[in-house]
Design an enzyme around this catalytic site. Sequence first.
Site, PDB file in Angstrom:
ATOM      1  N   ASP A   1      -3.931 -10.891 -11.941  1.00 32.78           N
ATOM      2  CA  ASP A   1      -3.009 -10.304 -10.968  1.00 32.78           C
ATOM      3  C   ASP A   1      -1.979  -9.483 -11.745  1.00 32.78           C
ATOM      4  OD1 ASP A   1      -0.931  -9.780  -9.215  1.00 32.78           O
ATOM      5  OD2 ASP A   1      -0.944 -11.776  -8.303  1.00 32.78           O
ATOM      6  N   VAL A   2      -1.938  -8.171 -11.496  1.00 37.93           N
ATOM      7  CA  VAL A   2      -1.036  -7.306 -12.278  1.00 37.93           C
ATOM      8  C   VAL A   2       0.439  -7.667 -12.089  1.00 37.93           C
ATOM      9  CG1 VAL A   2      -2.609  -5.318 -12.390  1.00 37.93           C
ATOM     10  CG2 VAL A   2      -0.989  -5.507 -10.469  1.00 37.93           C
TER      11      VAL A   2
ATOM     12  N   ILE B   1      -7.831   8.438   2.034  1.00 39.52           N
ATOM     13  CA  ILE B   1      -9.093   8.367   1.306  1.00 39.52           C
ATOM     14  C   ILE B   1      -9.936   7.257   1.937  1.00 39.52           C
ATOM     15  CG2 ILE B   1     -10.163   8.050  -0.967  1.00 39.52           C
ATOM     16  CD1 ILE B   1      -8.206  10.484  -0.809  1.00 39.52           C
TER      17      ILE B   1
ATOM     18  N   SER C   1       1.046   7.820  -3.710  1.00 36.65           N
ATOM     19  CA  SER C   1       0.538   8.062  -2.354  1.00 36.65           C
ATOM     20  C   SER C   1       1.378   9.128  -1.663  1.00 36.65           C
ATOM     21  CB  SER C   1       0.623   6.772  -1.530  1.00 36.65           C
ATOM     22  OG  SER C   1       0.350   7.032  -0.179  1.00 36.65           O
TER      23      SER C   1
ATOM     24  N   LYS D   1       5.833   3.240  -3.637  1.00 37.61           N
ATOM     25  CA  LYS D   1       5.192   4.431  -4.209  1.00 37.61           C
ATOM     26  C   LYS D   1       6.230   5.479  -4.630  1.00 37.61           C
ATOM     27  CE  LYS D   1       0.769   3.333  -3.919  1.00 37.61           C
ATOM     28  NZ  LYS D   1       0.015   2.966  -5.128  1.00 37.61           N
TER      29      LYS D   1
ATOM     30  N   TYR E   1       5.683   0.042   1.543  1.00 38.56           N
ATOM     31  CA  TYR E   1       4.710   0.793   0.731  1.00 38.56           C
ATOM     32  C   TYR E   1       5.314   2.129   0.263  1.00 38.56           C
ATOM     33  CZ  TYR E   1       0.053   2.826  -0.314  1.00 38.56           C
ATOM     34  OH  TYR E   1      -1.041   3.415  -0.910  1.00 38.56           O
TER      35      TYR E   1
ATOM     36  N   ALA F   1      -9.879  -2.085 -10.165  1.00 37.90           N
ATOM     37  CA  ALA F   1     -11.061  -1.215 -10.248  1.00 37.90           C
ATOM     38  C   ALA F   1     -12.331  -1.883  -9.727  1.00 37.90           C
ATOM     39  CB  ALA F   1     -11.255  -0.752 -11.691  1.00 37.90           C
TER      40      ALA F   1
ATOM     41  N   ARG G   1     -13.246  -1.954  -6.635  1.00 42.59           N
ATOM     42  CA  ARG G   1     -13.779  -1.166  -5.513  1.00 42.59           C
ATOM     43  C   ARG G   1     -12.878   0.049  -5.275  1.00 42.59           C
ATOM     44  NH1 ARG G   1     -11.301  -5.630  -2.741  1.00 42.59           N
ATOM     45  NH2 ARG G   1      -9.479  -4.858  -1.624  1.00 42.59           N
TER      46      ARG G   1
ATOM     47  N   ALA H   1       8.483   2.775  -0.178  1.00 39.32           N
ATOM     48  CA  ALA H   1       9.502   2.471  -1.193  1.00 39.32           C
ATOM     49  C   ALA H   1       8.842   2.209  -2.535  1.00 39.32           C
ATOM     50  CB  ALA H   1      10.320   1.248  -0.762  1.00 39.32           C
TER      51      ALA H   1
HETATM   52  P1  NAP Z   1      -8.864  -1.014  -2.127  1.00 36.85           P
HETATM   53  O1  NAP Z   1     -10.189  -0.427  -1.775  1.00 36.85           O
HETATM   54  O2  NAP Z   1      -8.255  -2.000  -1.225  1.00 36.85           O
HETATM   55  O3  NAP Z   1      -8.973  -1.622  -3.635  1.00 36.85           O
HETATM   56  C1  NAP Z   1      -7.851  -2.225  -4.205  1.00 36.85           C
HETATM   57  C2  NAP Z   1      -8.197  -2.695  -5.587  1.00 36.85           C
HETATM   58  O4  NAP Z   1      -6.994  -3.224  -6.181  1.00 36.85           O
HETATM   59  C3  NAP Z   1      -9.218  -3.793  -5.628  1.00 36.85           C
HETATM   60  O5  NAP Z   1     -10.007  -3.621  -6.788  1.00 36.85           O
HETATM   61  C4  NAP Z   1      -8.380  -5.068  -5.759  1.00 36.85           C
HETATM   62  O6  NAP Z   1      -9.049  -6.109  -6.454  1.00 36.85           O
HETATM   63  C5  NAP Z   1      -7.260  -4.544  -6.613  1.00 36.85           C
HETATM   64  N1  NAP Z   1      -6.016  -5.312  -6.538  1.00 36.85           N
HETATM   65  C6  NAP Z   1      -5.250  -5.537  -5.440  1.00 36.85           C
HETATM   66  N2  NAP Z   1      -4.192  -6.280  -5.772  1.00 36.85           N
HETATM   67  C7  NAP Z   1      -4.292  -6.537  -7.092  1.00 36.85           C
HETATM   68  C8  NAP Z   1      -3.501  -7.259  -8.027  1.00 36.85           C
HETATM   69  N3  NAP Z   1      -2.369  -7.885  -7.648  1.00 36.85           N
HETATM   70  N4  NAP Z   1      -3.895  -7.313  -9.330  1.00 36.85           N
HETATM   71  C9  NAP Z   1      -5.040  -6.704  -9.716  1.00 36.85           C
HETATM   72  N5  NAP Z   1      -5.822  -6.004  -8.890  1.00 36.85           N
HETATM   73  C10 NAP Z   1      -5.448  -5.933  -7.593  1.00 36.85           C
HETATM   74  O7  NAP Z   1      -7.746   0.114  -2.302  1.00 36.85           O
HETATM   75  P2  NAP Z   1      -7.889   1.708  -2.572  1.00 36.85           P
HETATM   76  O8  NAP Z   1      -7.863   2.388  -1.267  1.00 36.85           O
HETATM   77  O9  NAP Z   1      -8.970   1.969  -3.540  1.00 36.85           O
HETATM   78  O10 NAP Z   1      -6.464   1.968  -3.263  1.00 36.85           O
HETATM   79  C11 NAP Z   1      -6.306   2.036  -4.670  1.00 36.85           C
HETATM   80  C12 NAP Z   1      -4.920   2.588  -4.970  1.00 36.85           C
HETATM   81  O11 NAP Z   1      -4.782   3.867  -4.343  1.00 36.85           O
HETATM   82  C13 NAP Z   1      -3.772   1.724  -4.453  1.00 36.85           C
HETATM   83  O12 NAP Z   1      -2.694   1.768  -5.358  1.00 36.85           O
HETATM   84  C14 NAP Z   1      -3.379   2.430  -3.157  1.00 36.85           C
HETATM   85  O13 NAP Z   1      -2.038   2.177  -2.829  1.00 36.85           O
HETATM   86  C15 NAP Z   1      -3.623   3.878  -3.547  1.00 36.85           C
HETATM   87  N6  NAP Z   1      -3.818   4.779  -2.418  1.00 36.85           N
HETATM   88  C16 NAP Z   1      -4.884   4.621  -1.562  1.00 36.85           C
HETATM   89  C17 NAP Z   1      -5.039   5.512  -0.513  1.00 36.85           C
HETATM   90  C18 NAP Z   1      -6.201   5.436   0.468  1.00 36.85           C
HETATM   91  O14 NAP Z   1      -6.207   6.216   1.435  1.00 36.85           O
HETATM   92  N7  NAP Z   1      -7.182   4.579   0.250  1.00 36.85           N
HETATM   93  C19 NAP Z   1      -4.114   6.552  -0.319  1.00 36.85           C
HETATM   94  C20 NAP Z   1      -3.049   6.675  -1.196  1.00 36.85           C
HETATM   95  C21 NAP Z   1      -2.916   5.781  -2.250  1.00 36.85           C
HETATM   96  P3  NAP Z   1      -9.602  -7.444  -5.706  1.00 36.85           P
HETATM   97  O15 NAP Z   1     -10.413  -6.997  -4.552  1.00 36.85           O
HETATM   98  O16 NAP Z   1     -10.382  -8.147  -6.750  1.00 36.85           O
HETATM   99  O17 NAP Z   1      -8.387  -8.176  -5.244  1.00 36.85           O
END
Ligand code: NAP
Length: 242
Positions: free
Chosen positions: A63-64, A187, A141, A158, A154, A13, A15, A156
């Site tokens: 790290d989750v 998004i 996703s 999701k 990815y 969370a 960003r 697989a």
């Molecule tokens: P993002 O802007 O890259 O943000 C990812 C967030 O996850 C960051 O806060 C990051 O924290 C955190 N994170 C990454 N790896 C982690 C770990 N191992 N443990 C704890 N925190 C971790 O991504 P987003 O676009 O917001 O995506 C969020 C979710 O939505 C993801 O599950 C993604 O697959 C899904 N999603 C996104 C889209 C899209 O179009 N953006 C579409 C479909 C699904 P740090 O920066 O501190 O590492």
Amino acid sequence: MSENKKIALVTGASRGIGAAIAETLACDGYDIWLNYRSDHEAAQRVAEKVTACGRQCLLLPFDVADEEAVEGALSELLAEETPYILINNAGFARDGIMALMSRYDWQSVLNVHLDGFFLVTKLVVARMLRKRAGRIVNIVSTSGQTGVAGQVNYSAAKAGLIGATRSLAAEVAKRKILVNAVAPGFIETEMTADLPVDKILPTIPLARFGQAQEVADAVSFLCSDKATYITGQILAVNGGIV
Ligand code: NAP
């Protein structure tokens, strides 16, 4: 708001979509346990928005996908308090064609989405079961619903999380815990910043990328008293792409 409805734990969370979810649930009246992996300054900025909504924010960097780190961060907290809401959002993509994909890129994507879901949810749902209350929303996703070239790992992960959502929903329904998923399309976040927008837009009926807030609003609905008879569902927020 009753005592057991106070806290929402949101992973990833600092960003993007997770930050929008944390800020929205704070404005819905929840204190936030805000997980992220490494970006402390970004997490701090989200925490300021949570407190601006009049709620408390506890920063939980871990790290989750790291079992020791998850237990180290959550075990003591969970002995004292139980979140009413868990949002499994942390994730990343490591795109590439299957024939050239490294074992590392395969495994790390499965680890963050599937192991991350398992490790965090196992601890939290055990507490929710005792409280007989809770909402879990997994961020999946479009890629897990349809195939996308270059995203075998990815997709697989999701698709696996979609299966886990449905099974867990069936498993915990009797204890009044509702489990759903939200499936975003494209998004506007850092994750999609380098994608070829011109090629993608014609494939989206609404002809634009979505905003993180539009995903957060769907999550807020699924966690609200307006969604008391919805469980095991996958809610697409994708501009009509599927
Ligand atoms: P993002 O802007 O890259 O943000 C990812 C967030 O996850 C960051 O806060 C990051 O924290 C955190 N994170 C990454 N790896 C982690 C770990 N191992 N443990 C704890 N925190 C971790 O991504 P987003 O676009 O917001 O995506 C969020 C979710 O939505 C993801 O599950 C993604 O697959 C899904 N999603 C996104 C889209 C899209 O179009 N953006 C579409 C479909 C699904 P740090 O920066 O501190 O590492």
